[in-house]
Scaffold this active site. Structure first.
Site, PDB file in Angstrom:
ATOM      1  CG  HIS A 123      -2.077   0.943   1.045  1.00 23.55           C
ATOM      2  ND1 HIS A 123      -2.005   2.287   1.311  1.00 23.55           N
ATOM      3  CD2 HIS A 123      -3.321   0.707   0.567  1.00 23.55           C
ATOM      4  CE1 HIS A 123      -3.169   2.840   1.015  1.00 23.55           C
ATOM      5  NE2 HIS A 123      -3.976   1.920   0.556  1.00 23.55           N
ATOM      6  CG  ASP A 137      -8.719  -4.294  -2.534  1.00 26.80           C
ATOM      7  OD1 ASP A 137      -9.796  -4.155  -1.953  1.00 26.80           O
ATOM      8  OD2 ASP A 137      -8.262  -3.461  -3.339  1.00 26.80           O
TER       9      ASP A 137
HETATM   10  N1  CMC Z   1       4.342  -7.514  -5.048  1.00 23.51           N
HETATM   11  C1  CMC Z   1       5.683  -7.448  -5.233  1.00 23.51           C
HETATM   12  N2  CMC Z   1       6.415  -6.327  -5.085  1.00 23.51           N
HETATM   13  C2  CMC Z   1       5.758  -5.207  -4.760  1.00 23.51           C
HETATM   14  C3  CMC Z   1       4.357  -5.191  -4.542  1.00 23.51           C
HETATM   15  C4  CMC Z   1       3.649  -6.393  -4.702  1.00 23.51           C
HETATM   16  N3  CMC Z   1       2.314  -6.437  -4.520  1.00 23.51           N
HETATM   17  N4  CMC Z   1       3.966  -3.939  -4.224  1.00 23.51           N
HETATM   18  C5  CMC Z   1       5.075  -3.181  -4.233  1.00 23.51           C
HETATM   19  N5  CMC Z   1       6.160  -3.950  -4.548  1.00 23.51           N
HETATM   20  C6  CMC Z   1       7.557  -3.507  -4.587  1.00 23.51           C
HETATM   21  C7  CMC Z   1       7.840  -2.728  -5.864  1.00 23.51           C
HETATM   22  O1  CMC Z   1       8.348  -3.564  -6.882  1.00 23.51           O
HETATM   23  C8  CMC Z   1       8.858  -1.724  -5.389  1.00 23.51           C
HETATM   24  O2  CMC Z   1      10.112  -2.361  -5.325  1.00 23.51           O
HETATM   25  P1  CMC Z   1      11.472  -1.504  -5.599  1.00 23.51           P
HETATM   26  O3  CMC Z   1      11.521  -0.465  -4.523  1.00 23.51           O
HETATM   27  O4  CMC Z   1      12.556  -2.527  -5.498  1.00 23.51           O
HETATM   28  O5  CMC Z   1      11.316  -0.923  -6.966  1.00 23.51           O
HETATM   29  C9  CMC Z   1       8.443  -1.410  -3.949  1.00 23.51           C
HETATM   30  O6  CMC Z   1       7.732  -2.590  -3.509  1.00 23.51           O
HETATM   31  C10 CMC Z   1       7.549  -0.203  -3.822  1.00 23.51           C
HETATM   32  O7  CMC Z   1       6.463  -0.359  -4.728  1.00 23.51           O
HETATM   33  P2  CMC Z   1       5.771   0.823  -5.506  1.00 23.51           P
HETATM   34  O8  CMC Z   1       5.053   0.274  -6.678  1.00 23.51           O
HETATM   35  O9  CMC Z   1       6.771   1.921  -5.744  1.00 23.51           O
HETATM   36  O10 CMC Z   1       4.753   1.325  -4.393  1.00 23.51           O
HETATM   37  P3  CMC Z   1       3.487   2.226  -4.616  1.00 23.51           P
HETATM   38  O11 CMC Z   1       3.242   2.896  -3.338  1.00 23.51           O
HETATM   39  O12 CMC Z   1       3.644   3.087  -5.825  1.00 23.51           O
HETATM   40  O13 CMC Z   1       2.329   1.172  -4.971  1.00 23.51           O
HETATM   41  C11 CMC Z   1       0.586  -0.400  -4.713  1.00 23.51           C
HETATM   42  C12 CMC Z   1       1.401   0.710  -4.055  1.00 23.51           C
HETATM   43  C13 CMC Z   1      -0.600  -0.754  -3.832  1.00 23.51           C
HETATM   44  C14 CMC Z   1       0.033   0.087  -6.064  1.00 23.51           C
HETATM   45  C15 CMC Z   1       1.510  -1.636  -4.929  1.00 23.51           C
HETATM   46  O14 CMC Z   1       1.964  -2.114  -3.678  1.00 23.51           O
HETATM   47  C16 CMC Z   1       0.815  -2.763  -5.695  1.00 23.51           C
HETATM   48  O15 CMC Z   1       0.825  -2.749  -6.932  1.00 23.51           O
HETATM   49  N6  CMC Z   1       0.178  -3.748  -4.992  1.00 23.51           N
HETATM   50  C17 CMC Z   1      -0.575  -4.774  -5.624  1.00 23.51           C
HETATM   51  C18 CMC Z   1      -1.946  -4.240  -6.019  1.00 23.51           C
HETATM   52  C19 CMC Z   1      -2.869  -4.043  -4.826  1.00 23.51           C
HETATM   53  O16 CMC Z   1      -3.007  -4.921  -3.982  1.00 23.51           O
HETATM   54  N7  CMC Z   1      -3.561  -2.878  -4.788  1.00 23.51           N
HETATM   55  C20 CMC Z   1      -4.567  -2.590  -3.769  1.00 23.51           C
HETATM   56  C21 CMC Z   1      -4.206  -1.450  -2.891  1.00 23.51           C
HETATM   57  S1  CMC Z   1      -5.272  -1.361  -1.438  1.00 23.51           S
HETATM   58  C22 CMC Z   1      -6.845  -1.003  -2.011  1.00 23.51           C
HETATM   59  C23 CMC Z   1      -6.974   0.379  -2.547  1.00 23.51           C
HETATM   60  O17 CMC Z   1      -6.816   1.352  -1.780  1.00 23.51           O
HETATM   61  O18 CMC Z   1      -7.228   0.513  -3.744  1.00 23.51           O
END
Ligand code: CMC
Length: 433
Positions: free
Chosen positions: A309, A367
């Protein structure tokens, strides 16, 4: 009077410092007011993804991501989820206060008076393909509501805004359930106003004209909790979409339709459906490690859906509550030994102990559990995000209303760091060719 704190920016040794006011909210980090930065320096700020940007001020929802705190109008989500129902939470988000008994009765009756759709709108469904995703249908039908309420769409009129809010909250379950019924080829089931909001939705989803259907109270309670936990979440992607669309003066139905479109993405509300699809893809406990390995591999686009998140870095308080509900529901339905649920719980255990996920603070989010609960409740996977949209509508509407009423409100118009080709001329031999 206390002097306003200021942030000072120096762009070079021999330049005059530029000062910006520091704004304090009632809670949360202070914020540098950079609205005059461009006028004073000719510079923009660069923050794609809004990692350090407060896009608005708001008094609806507060999140402390490090401490795992979520408050709606000051009330902790844990207390709202265990002491209130969804209608009370809707009243709270819209008006700022929990309702008294009389106010609740009045609010519930008002919502119930708007649950049906205009018959012309019901016919609109037949224009979609039967196999259309329910979210695609919802984007279309909710947007189309703007064609039905011309008489109450003056966004500068608080009563019109309130009327639209009631209509949207009341009609979303009907719209979502009809999207499902159309999809599976069953007749539409019209709302039953003697049922609660959650029970009526289940009734419209699962009743048929051929058989009596009484919603199971365990399922109704679990769904009501899902609705409360998803009702609002500060300036997330879909809420910001609603605000941006609304900033141009667009009507509320068009704005909420834009919010639904944004929510559908797998990084946002679409994660609950994507999570279940991922579990099906993994298929067996013996293959979890293979997928964990893939999630860590930077050359592989695969992510563990339902994990991570942007704001919550220790735990998602909604996930904690949803996890409780998840175990209650699995026990109640005797599903703890079901292949898919065993797999989900094992994935949760392995990921929570895995160094990569621990170091990056990637915990199961709401989720992850809401997908499992909805599957256990017998809700088809394609409807998971539609239910999220139903719940979030009140949050979107409350935030949209707050924005329209804010005297500081301006059309949202970000700028950019241009990286394209510089000025060039079209060759003269192209003229009149
Ligand atoms: N699986 C594997 N690696 C991950 C994941 C994951 N689900 N989420 C983040 N990472 C890694 C990502 O590769 C990155 O690594 P590095 O720093 O080495 O490049 C690091 O963690 C930070 O990730 P980010 O994408 O920069 O983080 P963000 O804050 O931009 O994204 C997120 C947050 C929720 C979009 C992301 O964690 C994700 O895609 N999760 C899976 C989708 C998901 O479950 N979404 C629902 C969110 S909760 C409900 C809502 O509010 O909508």
């Amino acid at each position: 009077m206390t002097e306003q704190r200021k942030a000072t920016l120096r762009l070079g040794e021999n330049t005059e410092p530029i000062e910006f006011p520091i704004l304090s909210g009632s809670m949360g980090p202070d914020t540098i007011d950079i609205r005059t930065l461009y006028a004073k320096s000719g510079l923009f700020t660069y923050d794609p993804g809004f990692l350090s940007t407060a896009s608005t001020k708001s008094n609806i929802t507060f999140i402390d991501g490090d401490k795992g705190i979520l408050l709606y109008r000051g009330y902790p989500i844990e207390q709202l989820a265990t002491r209130c129902d969804f209608m009370e939470v809707c009243h709270l988000l819209l008006t700022g206060e929990l309702p008294t008994d009389n106010q609740k009765q009045h609010f519930v009756n008002t919502i119930k008076s708007h649950t049906m759709l205009h018959e012309q709108l019901v016919r609109f469904y037949t224009g979609f393909r039967r196999d259309a995703h329910p979210m695609a249908v919802m984007v279309g039908v909710v947007g189309a509501l703007s064609a039905f309420y011309h008489e109450a769409m003056d966004i500068s009129d608080a009563l019109h805004r309130e009327q639209s809010a009631f209509r949207l909250i009341a009609k979303l379950p009907t719209i979502a359930a009809m999207a499902y019924k159309y999809n599976i080829g069953q007749p539409f089931i019209y709302p039953r106003n003697d049922l609660s909001y959650a029970a009526n939705f289940l009734y419209m989803m699962f009743a048929t004209p051929a058989e009596k259907y009484e919603p199971n109270p365990v399922i109704v309670r679990a769904l009501d909790r899902i609705l409360i936990l998803h009702a609002d979440h500060e300036q997330n992607a879909s809420t910001s979409t609603v605000r941006l669309a609304g900033s141009s003066g667009a009507n509320p139905f068009a704005c909420i339709s834009a919010g639904i479109a944004c929510l559908w993405g797998p990084a946002h509300g679409g994660a609950n459906e994507a999570c279940l699809n991922m579990l099906e893809q993994i298929g067996d406990v013996s293959r979890i490690n293979e997928y964990i390995k893939r999630a860590k591999d930077k050359t592989d686009g695969f992510r563990l859906m339902g994990f991570g998140h942007r704001v919550y870095k220790n735990f998602d308080p909604r996930a904690k509550l949803m996890r409780e509900t998840c175990h209650e529901v699995l026990n109640e339905m005797g599903l703890h030994n079901n292949r898919l649920f065993k797999l989900a719980l094992e994935l949760e255990r392995i990921a929570l102990e895995d160094e990569y996920f621990v170091a990056k603070k990637l915990y199961p989010n709401v989720d992850f559990y809401s997908g499992i609960v909805q599957r256990a409740l017998g809700i088809p996977t394609s409807m998971f995000t539609a239910i999220f949209a139903m719940a979030r509508t009140v949050g979107w509407v409350a935030q949209w209303n707050e924005m329209i009423a804010d005297p500081d409100q301006k059309i949202g118009r970000p700028r950019q760091l241009y990286t394209g080709t510089g000025h060039r001329d079209v060759p003269t031999d192209k003229i009149n060719n």
